[in-house]
Design a protein around this motif. Structure first.
Motif, PDB file in Angstrom:
ATOM      1  N   ARG A  74      -2.072 -14.552   3.136  1.00  0.00           N
ATOM      2  CA  ARG A  74      -2.163 -13.813   4.395  1.00  0.00           C
ATOM      3  C   ARG A  74      -1.042 -12.789   4.454  1.00  0.00           C
ATOM      4  NH1 ARG A  74      -6.123 -12.271   6.996  1.00  0.00           N
ATOM      5  NH2 ARG A  74      -5.536 -12.034   9.128  1.00  0.00           N
ATOM      6  N   LEU A  75      -1.380 -11.516   4.569  1.00  0.00           N
ATOM      7  CA  LEU A  75      -0.387 -10.453   4.654  1.00  0.00           C
ATOM      8  C   LEU A  75      -0.295  -9.953   6.087  1.00  0.00           C
ATOM      9  CD1 LEU A  75      -1.323  -8.417   1.475  1.00  0.00           C
ATOM     10  CD2 LEU A  75       0.587  -9.972   1.755  1.00  0.00           C
ATOM     11  N   THR A  76       0.912  -9.866   6.598  1.00  0.00           N
ATOM     12  CA  THR A  76       1.114  -9.315   7.929  1.00  0.00           C
ATOM     13  C   THR A  76       1.210  -7.794   7.832  1.00  0.00           C
ATOM     14  OG1 THR A  76       3.519  -9.435   7.792  1.00  0.00           O
ATOM     15  CG2 THR A  76       2.373 -11.395   8.611  1.00  0.00           C
ATOM     16  N   ALA A  77       1.317  -7.151   8.960  1.00  0.00           N
ATOM     17  CA  ALA A  77       1.442  -5.698   8.974  1.00  0.00           C
ATOM     18  C   ALA A  77       2.757  -5.240   8.349  1.00  0.00           C
ATOM     19  CB  ALA A  77       1.344  -5.177  10.406  1.00  0.00           C
ATOM     20  N   ARG A  78       3.781  -6.102   8.361  1.00  0.00           N
ATOM     21  CA  ARG A  78       5.088  -5.739   7.805  1.00  0.00           C
ATOM     22  C   ARG A  78       5.240  -6.093   6.331  1.00  0.00           C
ATOM     23  NH1 ARG A  78      10.080  -7.131  11.163  1.00  0.00           N
ATOM     24  NH2 ARG A  78      10.803  -5.358   9.975  1.00  0.00           N
ATOM     25  N   SER A  79       4.305  -6.855   5.765  1.00  0.00           N
ATOM     26  CA  SER A  79       4.421  -7.236   4.362  1.00  0.00           C
ATOM     27  C   SER A  79       3.606  -6.289   3.486  1.00  0.00           C
ATOM     28  CB  SER A  79       3.981  -8.680   4.161  1.00  0.00           C
ATOM     29  OG  SER A  79       2.649  -8.847   4.555  1.00  0.00           O
ATOM     30  N   VAL A  80       3.963  -6.253   2.211  1.00  0.00           N
ATOM     31  CA  VAL A  80       3.281  -5.389   1.258  1.00  0.00           C
ATOM     32  C   VAL A  80       2.743  -6.233   0.111  1.00  0.00           C
ATOM     33  CG1 VAL A  80       4.685  -3.360   1.789  1.00  0.00           C
ATOM     34  CG2 VAL A  80       5.392  -4.895  -0.040  1.00  0.00           C
ATOM     35  N   ALA A  81       1.779  -5.692  -0.613  1.00  0.00           N
ATOM     36  CA  ALA A  81       1.270  -6.316  -1.832  1.00  0.00           C
ATOM     37  C   ALA A  81       1.890  -5.559  -3.001  1.00  0.00           C
ATOM     38  CB  ALA A  81      -0.247  -6.250  -1.884  1.00  0.00           C
ATOM     39  N   LYS A  82       2.783  -6.212  -3.727  1.00  0.00           N
ATOM     40  CA  LYS A  82       3.502  -5.565  -4.815  1.00  0.00           C
ATOM     41  C   LYS A  82       2.710  -5.672  -6.110  1.00  0.00           C
ATOM     42  CE  LYS A  82       7.326  -7.850  -4.822  1.00  0.00           C
ATOM     43  NZ  LYS A  82       8.724  -8.271  -4.962  1.00  0.00           N
ATOM     44  N   HIS A  83       2.683  -4.566  -6.864  1.00  0.00           N
ATOM     45  CA  HIS A  83       2.042  -4.538  -8.171  1.00  0.00           C
ATOM     46  C   HIS A  83       3.074  -4.906  -9.225  1.00  0.00           C
ATOM     47  CE1 HIS A  83      -0.866  -1.903  -6.061  1.00  0.00           C
ATOM     48  NE2 HIS A  83      -1.717  -2.438  -6.912  1.00  0.00           N
ATOM     49  N   LEU A  84       2.913  -6.041  -9.875  1.00  0.00           N
ATOM     50  CA  LEU A  84       3.817  -6.441 -10.948  1.00  0.00           C
ATOM     51  C   LEU A  84       3.563  -5.620 -12.206  1.00  0.00           C
ATOM     52  CD1 LEU A  84       3.646 -10.305 -10.462  1.00  0.00           C
ATOM     53  CD2 LEU A  84       5.419  -8.751  -9.663  1.00  0.00           C
ATOM     54  N   CYS A  85       2.346  -5.093 -12.339  1.00  0.00           N
ATOM     55  CA  CYS A  85       1.960  -4.307 -13.512  1.00  0.00           C
ATOM     56  C   CYS A  85       2.307  -2.823 -13.349  1.00  0.00           C
ATOM     57  CB  CYS A  85       0.465  -4.454 -13.767  1.00  0.00           C
ATOM     58  SG  CYS A  85      -0.562  -3.948 -12.375  1.00  0.00           S
ATOM     59  N   ASN A  86       2.803  -2.420 -12.192  1.00  0.00           N
ATOM     60  CA  ASN A  86       3.182  -1.028 -11.902  1.00  0.00           C
ATOM     61  C   ASN A  86       2.009  -0.062 -12.013  1.00  0.00           C
ATOM     62  OD1 ASN A  86       5.865  -1.839 -11.543  1.00  0.00           O
ATOM     63  ND2 ASN A  86       6.246  -1.655 -13.738  1.00  0.00           N
ATOM     64  N   ASN A  87       0.822  -0.531 -11.703  1.00  0.00           N
ATOM     65  CA  ASN A  87      -0.382   0.290 -11.758  1.00  0.00           C
ATOM     66  C   ASN A  87      -1.002   0.311 -10.361  1.00  0.00           C
ATOM     67  OD1 ASN A  87      -2.720   1.604 -12.396  1.00  0.00           O
ATOM     68  ND2 ASN A  87      -3.277   0.266 -14.084  1.00  0.00           N
ATOM     69  N   PRO A  88      -0.915   1.429  -9.639  1.00  0.00           N
ATOM     70  CA  PRO A  88      -1.379   1.456  -8.246  1.00  0.00           C
ATOM     71  C   PRO A  88      -2.878   1.257  -8.064  1.00  0.00           C
ATOM     72  CG  PRO A  88      -0.700   3.642  -8.941  1.00  0.00           C
ATOM     73  CD  PRO A  88      -0.337   2.704 -10.047  1.00  0.00           C
ATOM     74  N   VAL A  89      -3.690   1.439  -9.095  1.00  0.00           N
ATOM     75  CA  VAL A  89      -5.132   1.250  -8.953  1.00  0.00           C
ATOM     76  C   VAL A  89      -5.585  -0.141  -9.385  1.00  0.00           C
ATOM     77  CG1 VAL A  89      -5.663   3.702  -9.152  1.00  0.00           C
ATOM     78  CG2 VAL A  89      -5.619   2.297 -11.196  1.00  0.00           C
ATOM     79  N   CYS A  90      -4.647  -0.997  -9.777  1.00  0.00           N
ATOM     80  CA  CYS A  90      -4.985  -2.353 -10.215  1.00  0.00           C
ATOM     81  C   CYS A  90      -5.223  -3.258  -9.009  1.00  0.00           C
ATOM     82  CB  CYS A  90      -3.859  -2.916 -11.078  1.00  0.00           C
ATOM     83  SG  CYS A  90      -4.160  -4.598 -11.634  1.00  0.00           S
ATOM     84  N   VAL A  91      -6.296  -4.047  -9.068  1.00  0.00           N
ATOM     85  CA  VAL A  91      -6.592  -5.020  -8.007  1.00  0.00           C
ATOM     86  C   VAL A  91      -6.706  -6.434  -8.567  1.00  0.00           C
ATOM     87  CG1 VAL A  91      -7.684  -3.359  -6.447  1.00  0.00           C
ATOM     88  CG2 VAL A  91      -9.077  -4.551  -8.136  1.00  0.00           C
ATOM     89  N   ASN A  92      -6.198  -6.654  -9.784  1.00  0.00           N
ATOM     90  CA  ASN A  92      -6.202  -7.982 -10.385  1.00  0.00           C
ATOM     91  C   ASN A  92      -5.251  -8.868  -9.583  1.00  0.00           C
ATOM     92  OD1 ASN A  92      -5.935 -10.291 -11.945  1.00  0.00           O
ATOM     93  ND2 ASN A  92      -5.899  -9.165 -13.876  1.00  0.00           N
ATOM     94  N   PRO A  93      -5.737  -9.962  -8.990  1.00  0.00           N
ATOM     95  CA  PRO A  93      -4.873 -10.795  -8.152  1.00  0.00           C
ATOM     96  C   PRO A  93      -3.729 -11.458  -8.917  1.00  0.00           C
ATOM     97  CG  PRO A  93      -7.023 -11.800  -8.419  1.00  0.00           C
ATOM     98  CD  PRO A  93      -7.109 -10.443  -9.019  1.00  0.00           C
ATOM     99  N   ASP A  94      -3.859 -11.590 -10.246  1.00  0.00           N
ATOM    100  CA  ASP A  94      -2.767 -12.144 -11.042  1.00  0.00           C
ATOM    101  C   ASP A  94      -1.622 -11.153 -11.208  1.00  0.00           C
ATOM    102  OD1 ASP A  94      -4.143 -14.514 -11.362  1.00  0.00           O
ATOM    103  OD2 ASP A  94      -5.113 -13.846 -13.217  1.00  0.00           O
ATOM    104  N   HIS A  95      -1.875  -9.885 -10.928  1.00  0.00           N
ATOM    105  CA  HIS A  95      -0.859  -8.845 -11.041  1.00  0.00           C
ATOM    106  C   HIS A  95      -0.246  -8.491  -9.688  1.00  0.00           C
ATOM    107  CE1 HIS A  95      -2.831  -7.169 -14.975  1.00  0.00           C
ATOM    108  NE2 HIS A  95      -2.710  -8.493 -14.982  1.00  0.00           N
ATOM    109  N   LEU A  96      -0.669  -9.166  -8.635  1.00  0.00           N
ATOM    110  CA  LEU A  96      -0.224  -8.849  -7.281  1.00  0.00           C
ATOM    111  C   LEU A  96       0.555 -10.009  -6.686  1.00  0.00           C
ATOM    112  CD1 LEU A  96      -3.584  -7.371  -5.982  1.00  0.00           C
ATOM    113  CD2 LEU A  96      -1.586  -6.075  -6.708  1.00  0.00           C
ATOM    114  N   VAL A  97       1.547  -9.670  -5.889  1.00  0.00           N
ATOM    115  CA  VAL A  97       2.325 -10.676  -5.179  1.00  0.00           C
ATOM    116  C   VAL A  97       2.741 -10.071  -3.845  1.00  0.00           C
ATOM    117  CG1 VAL A  97       4.538 -10.015  -6.230  1.00  0.00           C
ATOM    118  CG2 VAL A  97       4.212 -12.333  -5.438  1.00  0.00           C
ATOM    119  N   GLY A  98       2.782 -10.895  -2.826  1.00  0.00           N
ATOM    120  CA  GLY A  98       3.197 -10.423  -1.519  1.00  0.00           C
ATOM    121  C   GLY A  98       4.717 -10.344  -1.432  1.00  0.00           C
ATOM    122  N   GLY A  99       5.205  -9.503  -0.551  1.00  0.00           N
ATOM    123  CA  GLY A  99       6.642  -9.362  -0.362  1.00  0.00           C
ATOM    124  C   GLY A  99       6.945  -8.368   0.728  1.00  0.00           C
TER     125      GLY A  99
END
Length: 122
Positions: A74-99
């Motif tokens: 669950r992401l709030t309005a103040r949280s972001v989904a960070k790309h661990l792969c540094n690719n802004p068009v990637c939507v692989n959930p294994d490459h994403l983490v909240g923060g």
């Protein structure tokens, strides 16, 4: 009548392609091929499910929705989904983490991707 996907997971996967040259931790990036916003991130149109805006269309960032749907994060309005792969068009959930935005910028600086255009060299 437009085609309906069984759920949001299938819709996200249907709008991606596997990257040939972009990997993170041995898994390929899922490149978003749908619509994009002005910043270069994928966007997806959704309908509000409840509340006073029920049925109205809203636009959301595809990588945030991917993290919410696949990882149940669950992401709030103040949280972001960070790309661990540094690719802004990637939507692989294994490459994403909240923060937070602060941790996102720290990651960016630590990996050497931060650019300050008007900074004088020391």
């Amino acid at each position: 009548m437009p085609f309906k996907y069984p759920d949001l997971c299938h819709r996200i996967v249907a709008n991606t392609v596997m990257a040939v040259d972009s990997y993170y931790d041995g898994t390929p990036c899922w490149l978003w091929v749908g619509a994009f916003n002005a910043s270069g991130y994928g966007k997806i149109s959704l309908r509000w499910q409840r509340g006073p805006r029920k049925g109205q269309v809203r636009s959301a960032l595809a990588h945030r929705i991917s993290l919410e749907v696949f990882k149940n994060r669950r992401l709030t309005a103040r949280s972001v989904a960070k790309h661990l792969c540094n690719n802004p068009v990637c939507v692989n959930p294994d490459h994403l983490v909240g923060g937070t935005q602060k941790s996102n910028v720290r990651q960016c600086v630590a990996e050497g991707r931060h650019f300050t255009p008007f900074r004088k060299a020391a």
